[in-house]
Motif scaffolding. Structure first.
Motif, mmCIF file in Angstrom:
data_model
loop_
_atom_site.group_PDB
_atom_site.id
_atom_site.type_symbol
_atom_site.label_atom_id
_atom_site.label_comp_id
_atom_site.label_asym_id
_atom_site.label_seq_id
_atom_site.Cartn_x
_atom_site.Cartn_y
_atom_site.Cartn_z
ATOM 1 N N ALA A 139 0.850 -1.194 0.000
ATOM 2 C CA ALA A 139 0.000 0.000 0.000
ATOM 3 C C ALA A 139 0.882 1.239 0.000
ATOM 4 O O ALA A 139 1.724 1.403 0.886
ATOM 5 C CB ALA A 139 -0.911 -0.003 1.212
ATOM 6 N N ALA A 140 0.697 2.084 -1.003
ATOM 7 C CA ALA A 140 1.546 3.255 -1.170
ATOM 8 C C ALA A 140 0.773 4.540 -0.896
ATOM 9 O O ALA A 140 -0.407 4.647 -1.228
ATOM 10 C CB ALA A 140 2.112 3.293 -2.583
ATOM 11 N N SER A 141 1.441 5.493 -0.288
ATOM 12 C CA SER A 141 0.870 6.817 -0.099
ATOM 13 C C SER A 141 1.951 7.854 -0.364
ATOM 14 O O SER A 141 3.144 7.561 -0.250
ATOM 15 C CB SER A 141 0.303 6.979 1.313
ATOM 16 N N GLY A 142 1.495 9.057 -0.728
ATOM 17 C CA GLY A 142 2.442 10.130 -0.976
ATOM 18 C C GLY A 142 3.141 10.066 -2.319
ATOM 19 O O GLY A 142 4.079 10.823 -2.579
ATOM 20 N N LEU A 143 2.695 9.169 -3.211
ATOM 21 C CA LEU A 143 3.340 9.070 -4.518
ATOM 22 C C LEU A 143 3.010 10.270 -5.390
ATOM 23 O O LEU A 143 1.922 10.836 -5.294
ATOM 24 C CB LEU A 143 2.902 7.794 -5.235
ATOM 25 N N THR A 144 3.939 10.641 -6.212
ATOM 26 C CA THR A 144 3.705 11.664 -7.227
ATOM 27 C C THR A 144 3.841 10.992 -8.597
ATOM 28 O O THR A 144 4.313 9.859 -8.694
ATOM 29 C CB THR A 144 4.723 12.802 -7.103
ATOM 30 N N PRO A 145 3.453 11.665 -9.673
ATOM 31 C CA PRO A 145 3.612 11.061 -11.002
ATOM 32 C C PRO A 145 5.053 10.685 -11.331
ATOM 33 O O PRO A 145 5.305 9.864 -12.198
ATOM 34 C CB PRO A 145 3.096 12.149 -11.944
ATOM 35 N N ASP A 146 6.016 11.274 -10.651
ATOM 36 C CA ASP A 146 7.418 10.968 -10.915
ATOM 37 C C ASP A 146 7.858 9.626 -10.336
ATOM 38 O O ASP A 146 8.930 9.130 -10.667
ATOM 39 C CB ASP A 146 8.335 12.051 -10.338
ATOM 40 N N HIS A 147 7.048 9.061 -9.472
ATOM 41 C CA HIS A 147 7.397 7.758 -8.903
ATOM 42 C C HIS A 147 6.905 6.687 -9.867
ATOM 43 O O HIS A 147 5.806 6.159 -9.745
ATOM 44 C CB HIS A 147 6.757 7.578 -7.521
ATOM 45 N N TYR A 148 7.754 6.400 -10.852
ATOM 46 C CA TYR A 148 7.321 5.530 -11.934
ATOM 47 C C TYR A 148 7.304 4.057 -11.550
ATOM 48 O O TYR A 148 6.277 3.393 -11.645
ATOM 49 C CB TYR A 148 8.256 5.697 -13.140
ATOM 50 N N GLY A 149 8.444 3.536 -11.167
ATOM 51 C CA GLY A 149 8.568 2.108 -10.959
ATOM 52 C C GLY A 149 8.241 1.690 -9.540
ATOM 53 O O GLY A 149 8.625 2.343 -8.570
ATOM 54 N N ILE A 150 7.485 0.615 -9.429
ATOM 55 C CA ILE A 150 7.220 -0.018 -8.141
ATOM 56 C C ILE A 150 7.845 -1.406 -8.218
ATOM 57 O O ILE A 150 7.471 -2.203 -9.091
ATOM 58 C CB ILE A 150 5.723 -0.144 -7.848
ATOM 59 N N ALA A 151 8.773 -1.673 -7.353
ATOM 60 C CA ALA A 151 9.513 -2.937 -7.425
ATOM 61 C C ALA A 151 9.353 -3.750 -6.150
ATOM 62 O O ALA A 151 9.109 -3.208 -5.075
ATOM 63 C CB ALA A 151 10.997 -2.654 -7.665
ATOM 64 N N TRP A 152 9.502 -5.043 -6.329
ATOM 65 C CA TRP A 152 9.587 -5.967 -5.197
ATOM 66 C C TRP A 152 11.009 -6.520 -5.139
ATOM 67 O O TRP A 152 11.543 -6.964 -6.157
ATOM 68 C CB TRP A 152 8.600 -7.114 -5.350
ATOM 69 N N PHE A 153 11.564 -6.499 -3.945
ATOM 70 C CA PHE A 153 12.864 -7.104 -3.670
ATOM 71 C C PHE A 153 12.684 -8.155 -2.591
ATOM 72 O O PHE A 153 11.674 -8.152 -1.871
ATOM 73 C CB PHE A 153 13.856 -6.046 -3.171
ATOM 74 N N ARG A 154 13.657 -9.026 -2.470
ATOM 75 C CA ARG A 154 13.642 -9.977 -1.369
ATOM 76 C C ARG A 154 15.064 -10.162 -0.862
ATOM 77 O O ARG A 154 16.030 -9.992 -1.603
ATOM 78 C CB ARG A 154 13.036 -11.315 -1.777
ATOM 79 N N GLN A 155 15.136 -10.532 0.405
ATOM 80 C CA GLN A 155 16.420 -10.810 1.019
ATOM 81 C C GLN A 155 16.306 -12.082 1.843
ATOM 82 O O GLN A 155 15.560 -12.132 2.828
ATOM 83 C CB GLN A 155 16.894 -9.651 1.882
ATOM 84 N N ALA A 156 17.016 -13.087 1.398
ATOM 85 C CA ALA A 156 17.051 -14.357 2.117
ATOM 86 C C ALA A 156 18.104 -14.286 3.217
ATOM 87 O O ALA A 156 19.041 -13.482 3.133
ATOM 88 C CB ALA A 156 17.375 -15.490 1.156
#
Length: 127
Positions: A23-40
């Motif tokens: 869930a994202a808040s405070g995004l502007t149009p400049d926040h283009y990419g939404i990524a998922w990362f993981r750390q094992a």
């Protein structure tokens, strides 16, 4: 101020499924990419998937999750999802969502690109 809040992690058996939410808040149009990362445990953080919020919808999947994971973005809810099917023990880790406003737009999915991170949600896949 950008805030990202992940949820949906848990314990699942090999072959099972989970859907993670960001869930994202405070995004502007400049926040283009939404990524998922993981750390094992004991490993470096790696990029899993990325989706562009622009209309061209550039989508990235790390090779090991192709065909099993699916990323999506709901504009109305300002929420990103990561549907994970066919889970394997090697998918275990803390999963983070992240965004950037550098115009990279999923062309590079590496930790240094991303400015804003959620707190993470733990996924554990038992064998």
């Amino acid at each position: 101020q950008v805030q990202l809040v992940e949820s949906g992690g848990g314990l699942v058996q090999t072959g099972g499924s989970l859907t993670l939410s960001c869930a994202a808040s405070g995004l502007t149009p400049d926040h283009y990419g939404i990524a998922w990362f993981r750390q094992a445990p004991g490993k470096e953080r790696e990029g899993v998937s990325c989706i562009s919020r622009r209309t061209d919808g550039v989508i990235y999947y790390e090779d090991s999750v192709k065909g099993r994971f699916s990323i999506s973005w709901d504009n109305a809810k300002n929420t990103a999802y990561l549907q994970m099917n066919g889970l394997k023990p090697e998918d275990t880790g803390v999963y983070y969502c992240a965004t950037e406003h550098n115009g990279i737009d999923c062309t590079i999915v590496a930790g240094w690109v991303y400015d804003y991170w959620g707190q993470g949600t733990l996924v554990t896949v038992s064998s």
